[in-house]
Structure formats: C-alpha cells, structure tokens
Design a protein around this motif. Structure first.
Motif, PDB file in Angstrom:
ATOM      1  N   GLY B  80      -2.642 -42.498 -29.307  1.00  0.00           N
ATOM      2  CA  GLY B  80      -2.159 -43.503 -30.293  1.00  0.00           C
ATOM      3  C   GLY B  80      -2.982 -43.593 -31.574  1.00  0.00           C
ATOM      4  N   PRO B  81      -4.068 -44.189 -31.460  1.00  0.00           N
ATOM      5  CA  PRO B  81      -4.682 -44.464 -32.672  1.00  0.00           C
ATOM      6  C   PRO B  81      -5.220 -43.135 -33.523  1.00  0.00           C
ATOM      7  CG  PRO B  81      -6.143 -45.281 -30.814  1.00  0.00           C
ATOM      8  CD  PRO B  81      -4.929 -44.375 -30.424  1.00  0.00           C
ATOM      9  N   VAL B  82      -5.282 -41.888 -32.874  1.00  0.00           N
ATOM     10  CA  VAL B  82      -5.845 -40.941 -33.652  1.00  0.00           C
ATOM     11  C   VAL B  82      -5.325 -40.491 -34.887  1.00  0.00           C
ATOM     12  CG1 VAL B  82      -6.523 -38.440 -33.247  1.00  0.00           C
ATOM     13  CG2 VAL B  82      -6.668 -39.896 -31.254  1.00  0.00           C
ATOM     14  N   PRO B  83      -5.960 -40.495 -35.840  1.00  0.00           N
ATOM     15  CA  PRO B  83      -5.381 -39.987 -37.419  1.00  0.00           C
ATOM     16  C   PRO B  83      -5.194 -38.556 -37.405  1.00  0.00           C
ATOM     17  CG  PRO B  83      -7.836 -40.373 -37.321  1.00  0.00           C
ATOM     18  CD  PRO B  83      -7.703 -40.472 -36.075  1.00  0.00           C
ATOM     19  N   GLY B 419       1.454 -45.118 -22.334  1.00  0.00           N
ATOM     20  CA  GLY B 419       2.303 -44.678 -23.498  1.00  0.00           C
ATOM     21  C   GLY B 419       2.254 -43.124 -23.732  1.00  0.00           C
ATOM     22  N   ILE B 420       3.245 -42.759 -24.834  1.00  0.00           N
ATOM     23  CA  ILE B 420       3.403 -41.397 -25.028  1.00  0.00           C
ATOM     24  C   ILE B 420       2.656 -40.965 -26.027  1.00  0.00           C
ATOM     25  CG2 ILE B 420       5.258 -39.913 -25.908  1.00  0.00           C
ATOM     26  CD1 ILE B 420       5.812 -41.070 -22.944  1.00  0.00           C
ATOM     27  N   GLY B 421       2.450 -41.459 -27.037  1.00  0.00           N
ATOM     28  CA  GLY B 421       1.520 -41.031 -28.096  1.00  0.00           C
ATOM     29  C   GLY B 421       1.613 -39.623 -28.449  1.00  0.00           C
ATOM     30  N   VAL B 422       0.552 -38.713 -28.373  1.00  0.00           N
ATOM     31  CA  VAL B 422       0.725 -37.266 -28.689  1.00  0.00           C
ATOM     32  C   VAL B 422       0.710 -36.627 -27.293  1.00  0.00           C
ATOM     33  CG1 VAL B 422      -0.203 -36.805 -30.824  1.00  0.00           C
ATOM     34  CG2 VAL B 422      -1.776 -37.434 -29.173  1.00  0.00           C
ATOM     35  N   LYS B 425       4.072 -36.348 -25.596  1.00  0.00           N
ATOM     36  CA  LYS B 425       5.391 -36.112 -26.325  1.00  0.00           C
ATOM     37  C   LYS B 425       6.376 -35.011 -26.050  1.00  0.00           C
ATOM     38  CE  LYS B 425       5.155 -35.356 -30.746  1.00  0.00           C
ATOM     39  NZ  LYS B 425       4.734 -35.290 -32.230  1.00  0.00           N
ATOM     40  N   LYS B 426       5.434 -34.053 -25.611  1.00  0.00           N
ATOM     41  CA  LYS B 426       6.358 -32.785 -25.201  1.00  0.00           C
ATOM     42  C   LYS B 426       7.315 -32.815 -24.061  1.00  0.00           C
ATOM     43  CE  LYS B 426       2.735 -30.407 -22.500  1.00  0.00           C
ATOM     44  NZ  LYS B 426       2.058 -29.294 -22.198  1.00  0.00           N
ATOM     45  N   TYR B 427       6.942 -33.931 -23.222  1.00  0.00           N
ATOM     46  CA  TYR B 427       7.774 -34.254 -21.880  1.00  0.00           C
ATOM     47  C   TYR B 427       8.999 -35.072 -22.212  1.00  0.00           C
ATOM     48  CZ  TYR B 427       3.315 -32.550 -19.831  1.00  0.00           C
ATOM     49  OH  TYR B 427       2.432 -31.834 -19.442  1.00  0.00           O
ATOM     50  N   LEU B 428       8.938 -35.749 -23.305  1.00  0.00           N
ATOM     51  CA  LEU B 428       9.873 -36.998 -23.463  1.00  0.00           C
ATOM     52  C   LEU B 428      11.148 -36.630 -23.464  1.00  0.00           C
ATOM     53  CD1 LEU B 428       9.590 -39.865 -24.507  1.00  0.00           C
ATOM     54  CD2 LEU B 428       9.863 -39.162 -26.869  1.00  0.00           C
ATOM     55  N   LYS B 429      11.696 -35.565 -23.773  1.00  0.00           N
ATOM     56  CA  LYS B 429      13.158 -35.083 -23.606  1.00  0.00           C
ATOM     57  C   LYS B 429      13.551 -35.103 -22.159  1.00  0.00           C
ATOM     58  CE  LYS B 429      15.931 -31.938 -26.641  1.00  0.00           C
ATOM     59  NZ  LYS B 429      15.696 -30.756 -27.434  1.00  0.00           N
ATOM     60  N   LEU B 458       4.604 -40.498 -30.798  1.00  0.00           N
ATOM     61  CA  LEU B 458       5.608 -41.097 -29.906  1.00  0.00           C
ATOM     62  C   LEU B 458       7.003 -40.361 -30.112  1.00  0.00           C
ATOM     63  CD1 LEU B 458       6.735 -43.347 -28.010  1.00  0.00           C
ATOM     64  CD2 LEU B 458       6.730 -44.865 -29.743  1.00  0.00           C
ATOM     65  N   VAL B 459       7.441 -40.294 -31.381  1.00  0.00           N
ATOM     66  CA  VAL B 459       8.633 -39.706 -31.832  1.00  0.00           C
ATOM     67  C   VAL B 459       8.574 -38.332 -32.357  1.00  0.00           C
ATOM     68  CG1 VAL B 459      10.792 -40.310 -33.424  1.00  0.00           C
ATOM     69  CG2 VAL B 459       9.096 -41.995 -33.011  1.00  0.00           C
ATOM     70  N   PRO B 460       9.147 -37.684 -31.673  1.00  0.00           N
ATOM     71  CA  PRO B 460       9.147 -36.051 -31.958  1.00  0.00           C
ATOM     72  C   PRO B 460      10.030 -35.773 -33.207  1.00  0.00           C
ATOM     73  CG  PRO B 460      10.274 -36.334 -29.681  1.00  0.00           C
ATOM     74  CD  PRO B 460      10.199 -37.743 -30.329  1.00  0.00           C
ATOM     75  N   MET B 461       9.605 -35.915 -34.268  1.00  0.00           N
ATOM     76  CA  MET B 461      10.370 -35.946 -35.535  1.00  0.00           C
ATOM     77  C   MET B 461      11.103 -34.566 -35.631  1.00  0.00           C
ATOM     78  SD  MET B 461      10.619 -38.770 -36.661  1.00  0.00           S
ATOM     79  CE  MET B 461      11.449 -39.006 -38.326  1.00  0.00           C
ATOM     80  N   GLU B 462      10.036 -33.459 -35.141  1.00  0.00           N
ATOM     81  CA  GLU B 462      10.213 -31.999 -35.355  1.00  0.00           C
ATOM     82  C   GLU B 462      11.328 -31.430 -34.572  1.00  0.00           C
ATOM     83  OE1 GLU B 462       7.304 -32.836 -32.545  1.00  0.00           O
ATOM     84  OE2 GLU B 462       7.499 -33.575 -34.598  1.00  0.00           O
ATOM     85  N   ASP B 463      11.776 -32.229 -33.579  1.00  0.00           N
ATOM     86  CA  ASP B 463      12.590 -31.701 -32.609  1.00  0.00           C
ATOM     87  C   ASP B 463      14.233 -31.680 -33.183  1.00  0.00           C
ATOM     88  OD1 ASP B 463      11.049 -31.485 -30.445  1.00  0.00           O
ATOM     89  OD2 ASP B 463      12.303 -32.515 -28.782  1.00  0.00           O
TER      90      ASP B 463
END
Ligand SMILES: Cc1cc2nc3c(=O)[nH]c(=O)nc-3n(C[C@H](O)[C@H](O)[C@H](O)COP(=O)(O)OP(=O)(O)OC[C@H]3O[C@@H](n4cnc5c(N)ncnc54)[C@H](O)[C@@H]3O)c2cc1C
Ligand code: SF4
Ligand code: SF4
Lengths: 429, 463
Positions: B80-83, B419-422, B425-429, B458-463
């Motif tokens: 989550g907090p990784v920049p 949480g999902i974070g990074v 994320k790939k499993y979210l769908k 969290l949000v896979p904007m690229e999907d």
C-alpha cells in the motif's frame, strides 16, 4: 574471505534478509521515538545496509544515519523474527569504516583506547592537568571550561564529567585481595570507567566482595573490554583488546569473572563470542569465559548467598535498567533484589525503568540533541517517582543520568546499586 | 525528480525539519512489510501536522502532477504505501494527537498518525477499549488501519475496523476537505461514506481525522487450549462452538507444522503429534455468563475428542497465549524469509482450506505453516523461503497463485485483512469480475481525476 559477517558480504546479506520489515522495532526504539523517521530505527538501518551492499547508495549521509543508533538492543526484544541487529549494526559500521573511513571525532577516541598503555599514561597525565580543561563543579565533578564550549553542542554549562581519578582503581589496589575462609574466588573485571572515572565504585565492589568472603583478583593486565571501539566498527582493534583479556583469563584461570559495568559484562558475555565467530581458537575461549561472567548482582544472588546487610538505609530509590544489562545480559531482577535486601530502602519503579537513558557511548556527544531529548524524558520519569536516589549498574548511564539531574533539575542522587549495598554494610560497624 | 521550487514550497509549508530529501533518508521509505514486491524511492518525504498542511501538499502536488503516497507505519502486507511512481510520501507519524476521548458518547477523535496500541492504552484509563487489534497494533497507525480496514484476533466477536469508524475528515485528491459522520450512533445522511473510505487503501482520499467508537472493556475472560488428533475434529469443534451459540472473543487455530515449529523453538509443552490446536477465549461482563460459555466450549471440545487445558490464573492464560505469540517468531527461524498470506474462507470451510494448503505445500515442495483466526475463517498460511534460492522463489509464486484459487473456489476471499495493494491486484478480477473492476475504476476517476493519489494500488486502471 572468511565466513564471519565482519568479513563476508554474503554472510551480512543473510542476516539482513531475516528482517521482514514488520516495523515492530519502532514501538521501542528510543531514537525513533524522538526523531520519528524511518532511518532512525533498526528497520531503516537494515534497509540502508541492503541498499549499500547492492551498491545503491553512496551518499555521504549514510554514515551519519548508520551511527544514529544507541546500540541499546531494545529493538531486538521486540523483533518477531529474531534479527541479530547488534551483529548487523557492528558489521555495517565495520564495513563503512573500511570503505569510507572513520568519522573524525571517533578517531580521537579510538587512538586513545586502542593503545592501552598509552591511554593509561595519558589519562594519568590528564588527571593532573585536568584543571586546565575542566573546572571543578562540586565534589568529584568537572565541567568543561568556557573555551571548550565551541567544541560541540553538548559542552554547555550543564555538561559534567566525573573527575579523572588521580590514581586509577587498579593502581591503588593489590592484584590479589585475600579474605579468610573464602567461599569463592572471582576475577573483578573493572573496565575503564570504573578504573579511571569511578574508582570509588571499584572500592565499593571490592568491599562488598570482601564482606561476602570472596577472594578477589584484580589483575593489572586487564584492558578495555573493547566495546567502545567495537561499536564504532573497529572489529580488528576490538579483537586485539579481547584477545588480551581472554589470554589473561586463560593464564589466571579464575572461577568466576565479575563486572560492575553493564557494557563490559555484555562485551565479555555476548560480543566476544560474536566477534570471534569462525576463529576456532578464540571463539572457543570466548565461549568458555562467557559462561563464567556475571554482573555483580547476579553473582551475589545466584552464585553465592548474599550476606544481608543489617543496618538501615532510609531511602526512596528508583532503579534504572542499563540497556546492556537488561537487554543484552538479561539481568533485571537481581539488582532490584539487592536493593530490596537493604533494610529501609523503598524501591519505587519508574513508568519505564528500562527505557534507554540516551547515553550510548559517544552517541551522547555526536548526537547531542536526540540524546538529550531521550535523557529528558528519562529524567521526567525519575522525577515523578520522587525518589531520592536513582540506582543503576552502569557507569556510562551514571554519567548521563548525573548530567540529567543537573540539566533538568531533578533532586535525586545517582548511585551504583553496589555503592548503596556497601553503604549499608559500612553502617553496620 | 522534483524541482527545487517544489521542494522549497514544501519546506515553507511544513518547515525544514518536516521535509526529507536526502537520498539515504528516502531509501527508508521505499518499502513496507510486503515481501517480494518492487521497491521505489520517493522524491521527498513530508511530515504534515495539520489538515491545512495536508491540503497545501495536495494542492502543490496537483499543480505539479506529483503522485502522493500516504503512509502510516509502513506495516502494510500488500504494498500500500510503497511509492511506485516516486512522487512524495506523506508520513502521518508526526500527526499523532489524540484530540478527544468522549467517555459519555464513547468516542475517540484522533489524528491519523496515532498508534493503535497508544490509543488503547489511553482509553484503558477509562475502562474502555478500541477493539480492532491487528498483530501489528504496537506500531500500526489509525490512518493505516482505517485505510486497510484492519482486523485482528477479536474480529469474530467484536468485528473489524469498519465497525468502529463513526466519522472522518478526508482531504480529497482534488484538494477539498470533506467531513462526514460524527458522534451519533445513528446517521443515514447521504451515502455511507464510511464504507467508501474505510479500506480504500489510500486511493480515494487522505484521512486527516477519525471519530472512533469505543466500548467498555469486558470484565471477565476465560482462555483454554485444545489439541486434536485430526483436522476434521478441530474444524468440527469450531462449527459446534458457534452452533452452541457461543461467540468467543478469539478462536485461533494452528496446524501441525506450526505446532511442531513452536514447540521446537519455545518449548511451551505442546504435543507435537496433534494435527491441530485451537486457542479459545470467551469474555464478557458477567462472571456467570463467561463461566457458562467456557463450560459449553469444553463440552464441545470433549465431544470432538479434544484434549484441553483451561487457564485458571492470569499466569496460566499467559502461558497458553505464549504458543500463539511464538507462532510467527518460531516459523521465521526455519528459513531466512517468511511470506505471510491471509486467504480467507467461510468458517465451515477451514478444514478444506487447510487441506488444500497442505497439498499445495507438498506439490511445490515448500514449507508452509498455517495458523490464523479459525473463528472468522481468516488463515495465515506462512510460507518459509530462502530469497537467495531462485528455484524456490519461482515455486513460491505458483503456490501463492494456487492458494488464492483454492480460497475463491471455497467461496472465500483474496484477503481477509491485508488488502490488495500491489501484491494481489492481479487476482482481483477473479473475485469481483469485470463489472467490479469497472465500478472501482469509475469511483477512482470520479474522486481522483488526475490519478495522483496512491497510483498503481488496488484499482487496476490498466485493465
Ligand atoms: C507482523 C504483522 C502483523 C500484521 N497483522 C495484521 C492483522 O492481524 N490484521 C490486519 O488487518 N493487518 C495486519 N497486518 C497488516 C498491517 O499492519 C495493517 O494493514 C495496518 O493497517 C497497516 O497500518 P500502517 O499504519 O502500517 O499503514 P501503512 O502500511 O503505512 O499504510 C497502509 C495503507 O494505508 C494508506 N494510508 C496510511 N495512512 C493513511 C491516511 N492517513 N490516509 C489515507 N491512506 C492512508 C497507505 O497509503 C497504504 O495504502 C500485519 C502486518 C505485520 C507486519
Ligand atoms: S539498538 Fe536501540 S537505538 Fe539502535 S535501532 Fe535498536 S532500539 Fe533503536
Ligand atoms: S522488528 Fe525485527 S523484523 Fe521487524 S522490522 Fe524491526 S528488525 Fe525487522
């Protein structure tokens, strides 16, 4: 390249990856608690170590951050995965010192400590002319003269030091102190602070040992335990000093070794076996002697049966746990038991008796701001107990706490636990 | 790279001591507690102390198109907090005042940097507790736990963070300050924004103040430990305890691998041949009620052929808990690194999940010890690996994929706590489907049109 973490980057990496970055160490780290930034705490320093080994940082501040640690080991008690932070920080400092050179302040101290005989002569000479640098500030206290105040933040009107003894403890004591019907023989490892700065604590320890029918050996050949150079990363010098001490133990072959200084005790018990890892001869010796090392209070209670003092000492006392005693030697019950054994002593606990005092060897000079903030909260804790005496078992803590009582106007005297016991015995006669 | 003008503006906003820019300092903000995810070094670390300062930072970042990464204690287990895209990290660790403890409305109003354990210590003075108790509570912050909707040992009976958030102040990614909720138990005004912002993982708004619900500390408690010869017996015990209408405050499970490791490490007297152990604590405000619940639990244990021990004193309770506390430390000794997952299934499926994990461990030749919150189906398969062993790390990746697959097949979820974070994320769908992803993207775009708040999480904007 040897297998030791001090010689081998892979070995160091192996220790570093054990840190799971859980951050638990933040809950207890005094430096983090004061500065509230990640580089202050163990996790941050481990990450810096990783980045350095991967060649990712070369910035000058790295050294500054890696030294911004009291090596108080508080983090190790909170660490769920048992990261050997004490080993890591020494190894990192060792590596940085080799790669980038030693910070200058420390060089000075190094030179003195690593030449035991010169150090001894130097201090003796210094004790005679200390008035030139240090003015008297009460009995056995000295403060730097005004012209020294430009040297660093800490050297202000509140900075005090114990007076350098005109005659060191070991010089004023025979090498063997006999008693009739001894119940055990013990070697008293004095360490530098007791020897040069607080010889009266040495006298008290010796007196208490005599009272308890212990034949005491105080060989003049013992030298600095090596902790000061070790925490500055000079493992080679530390090994030299340690070897001298270990060889001396081998020659004398005492039944027990006693310390009255938490850092010396920790060095003999934990750091010696650690720095000699992989050196068969000395690792074996270090481990063998580590088993025989006791801090004076554990010795009196666990090895022999303490002779209970009969005279009263009506005092309200609070006890400060030296980090190296509690967190390294795992001793915190016995000093309290000794205090409670003195009739009339009322032991009142601080809220956080084991919070570091902020001394940390040269840390209190090099990182004066943080050190003083840590000290200030310690002193508030002391003040709230309304104790007349803060007892502890480490000369370095005593120096720091002593300054704290002046700086923060706390009406308490700072005493070594054993000095209180000795006083009670003396009152008997 | 951030421009000098930007850094200077930050300094004039926050003061020099609250802006970190040196490379070494920045490196220490490149990670959280998640193993095996990319690290990235931020351009600066900022320490605001007021909402106005946070607002000022957001405005500056918007003008300069600089990504913002909010950070509490950095104990997150999903990245989550990784920049990820550099930018700035806003650390809330110096914005850590408890603003008010209202003992009549039973609320606490706090700044986001307050440490969960610190809050608990303060409210304990009034005989109150703040129940969400993640394993990281000694350091984790309110901001971070609200953003992750953290839960803990007491989740089964007392719920998780979202059940204790009554109101909040957030600074939106567009710079406005938004307050909602308050000290009223009932509040149905407008949307349920608590549900939106709790668990938003720092992607929708920056939390600057939270009003939390407190409850009276339970006066009595009773702990016991039970050992079972088969996983099935342990699983049935969990089901039967709930069927007996006892809701324990904690109901923890440990598998055989964990039991053996703990015993080997801590020598607390656990039977190493047990297939599983349960650690159970019931609590409440009436002594008789607690005793009765404890009795019911014991009956259930006996019925399911468990051997058990009830703690009669605080010292004995502490001894029982020592086993649970030693779980992670003990497992961590086996290999250099530990990967702590949190796949969660309905509680009736725990045994199936434990079996699935054991099979996956065998298939990929990995050491996995599982312990966790049996009561709420939240298991912590702890995979022990050596990061220097490339082959093992490859097997680890596959095993994790299969663990999540198994959890979803059993009607469970990817994450119960972390949480999902990074990291996930790939499993979210797989869990929420394309329409779910679409909803998330629309929400994110509506609140954060420039995608500057915790981008990449969290949000896979690229999907
Ligand atoms: C050993 C260990 C045990 C753990 N046990 C548990 C457990 O039992 N239960 C559980 O739920 N979790 C657990 N965790 C995971 C972790 O502790 C939680 O996710 C915790 O909530 C993170 O809090 P933090 O303050 O460290 O936040 P961080 O890790 O710093 O941040 C977490 C997220 O919150 C965001 N964030 C932080 N502050 C703010 C703010 N003010 N506004 C908006 N967003 C913000 C960040 O951007 C990030 O996305 C554990 C972690 C470890 C290492
Ligand atoms: S040794 Fe002490 S000062 Fe250093 S990181 Fe650990 S807790 Fe902090
Ligand atoms: S407590 Fe131990 S494992 Fe956790 S971050 Fe600190 S050093 Fe690393």
């Amino acid at each position: 390249m040897g297998k030791s973490i001090f010689e081998n980057d892979e070995a160091l990496k192996r220790e570093l990856i054990r840190c799971m970055k859980c951050g638990n160490c933040m809950a207890v780290c005094p430096v983090y608690g004061t500065e509230v930034k990640e580089s202050a705490v163990a996790r941050g320093k481990i990450a810096l170590g990783e980045a350095y080994l991967e060649g990712k940082i070369r910035d000058k501040d790295l050294m500054n951050l890696i030294y911004n640690c009291l090596v108080c080991k508080s983090c190790m008690l909170a660490c769920p995965t048992g990261v050997k932070y004490d080993k890591i920080i020494l190894a990192l400092r060792h590596k940085l010192a080799k790669d980038l050179g030693k910070p200058w302040v420390k060089k000075l101290a190094f030179w003195a400590l690593t030449h035991p005989s010169l150090f001894d002569k130097g201090l003796k000479a210094f004790s005679k002319m200390q008035g030139f640098f240090l003015e008297k500030r009460g009995p056995k206290l000295r403060a730097p003269r005004a012209f020294l105040r430009t040297l660093g933040k800490r050297f202000d009107e509140y900075f005090v030091l114990p007076e350098f003894a005109s005659k060191s403890f070991r010089d004023s004591t025979p090498e063997v102190v006999e008693v009739s019907n001894p119940q055990a023989t013990a070697l008293f490892f004095t360490g530098c602070s007791i020897n040069y700065l607080y010889p009266e604590i040495g006298d008290d320890i010796l007196f208490v040992l005599k009272k308890n029918a212990i034949k005491t050996l105080i060989p003049k050949g013992q030298n600095c335990c090596g902790m000061p150079v070790m925490v500055h990363g000079d493992i080679e010098k530390a090994k030299e000093l340690a070897k001298n001490n270990l060889d001396l133990f081998e020659r004398i072959n005492p039944e027990y070794i006693i310390t009255g200084c938490a850092s010396c005790g920790s060095a003999l018990k934990h750091e010696y076996p650690m720095i000699f890892e992989g050196d068969q001869e000395y690792e074996t010796k270090a481990k063998k002697w580590a088993e025989k090392v006791y801090d004076i209070t554990s010795f009196l209670l666990k090895v022999i049966k303490l002779k209970k003092p009969k005279a009263e000492l009506k005092l309200k006392v609070t006890y400060h746990d030296p980090c190296h005693l509690k967190k390294s030697m795992k001793v915190w019950v016995e000093p309290r038991e000794i205090l409670k054994a003195i009739p009339g002593v009322e032991l009142v606990e601080m809220k956080k008796p084991d919070a570091c005092c902020g001394s940390g060897g040269s840390y209190h000079l090099a990182y004066a701001d943080t050190s003083l903030k840590i000290l200030q909260s310690k002193m508030e804790d002391v003040k709230n107990t309304k104790a007349e005496v803060v007892a502890t078992e480490c000369p370095a803590c005593m120096m720091q706490l002593g300054e704290g009582t002046q700086r923060y106007k706390v009406n308490a005297k700072v005493k070594h636990v054993i000095s209180l016991l000795a006083e009670a015995y003396r009152r008997e006669s | 790279m951030l421009s000098n003008a930007f850094i200077n503006a930050c300094i004039s906003l926050l003061g020099e001591e609250n802006v970190l820019t040196k490379e070494s300092e920045l490196i220490t903000y490149s990670y959280d507690a998640t193993p095996g995810i990319p690290r990235e070094i931020p351009g600066a670390v900022l320490f605001p102390q007021t909402t106005e300062q946070v607002q000022g930072i957001v405005k500056l970042c918007r003008e300069n198109k600089v990504p913002i990464y909010p950070r509490g204690a950095g104990t997150c287990l999903s990245g989550g907090p990784v920049p990820l895209s550099k930018g700035v990290v806003i650390s809330f660790q110096r914005m850590n005042k408890i603003l008010e403890i209202d003992t009549d409305n039973l609320t606490a109003t706090v700044q986001p940097g307050v440490v969960v354990a610190t809050l608990n210590a303060e409210v304990a003075k009034y005989g109150l507790i703040y129940p969400p108790d993640p394993g990281s509570m000694a350091v984790a912050t309110i901001g971070g736990t609200v953003a992750e909707n953290a839960g803990g040992l007491r989740g089964l009976k007392y719920g998780v963070t979202k059940h204790y958030v009554m109101g909040m102040e957030v600074v939106l990614p567009t710079g406005e300050v938004f307050r909602f909720g308050g000290k009223t138990v009932k509040n149905v005004t407008a949307y349920d924004f608590t549900g939106l912002f709790v668990g938003s993982e720092g992607t929708l708004g920056i939390i600057t103040e939270v009003i939390l619900k407190l409850i009276p500390a339970p006066k009595y408690r009773k702990s016991m430990i039970a050992f079972f010869g088969t996983l099935e017996d342990a699983g049935q015990t969990v089901t039967d305890i709930i069927r007996a209408h006892v809701i324990p405050a904690t109901l923890e499970i440990m598998d055989n691998m964990t039991i053996r490791t703990v015993e080997n490490f801590a020598k607390v007297g656990l039977p190493t041949d047990a297939a599983a152990l349960l650690l159970i604590e019931v609590d409440g405000n009436g002594k008789d009620g607690v005793e009765e619940e404890a009795k019911k639990v014991v009956e259930v244990i006996q019925k399911n052929k468990g051997k058990y021990k009830v703690a009669e004193t605080d010292q004995e309770r502490d001894n029982l808990w020592a086993a649970r506390r030693a779980a992670l430390p003990a497992l961590a000794q086996v290999k250099p690194a530990t990967v702590l997952e949190d796949a969660t299934v309905p509680r009736t499926k725990i045994v199936d999940m434990l079996r699935a994990i054991q099979e996956i461990a065998k298939k990929y030749n990995l050491t996995i010890g599982t312990f966790g919150h049996a009561g709420d189906g939240n298991l912590h398969p702890t995979i022990l690996v050596d990061p220097m062993d490339k082959d093992e790390m490859a097997r680890l990746d596959k095993a994790i994929d299969e663990i999540f697959e198994a959890a979803l097949k059993l009607g469970g979820t990817l994450s119960g706590e972390h949480g999902i974070g990074v990291a996930k994320k790939k499993y979210l769908k797989n869990e929420i489907g394309s329409s779910g992803i679409e909803v998330m993207k629309r929400l994110k775009k509506a609140l954060d049109p420039d995608n500057i708040l915790n981008p990449g999480k969290l949000v896979p904007m690229e999907d």
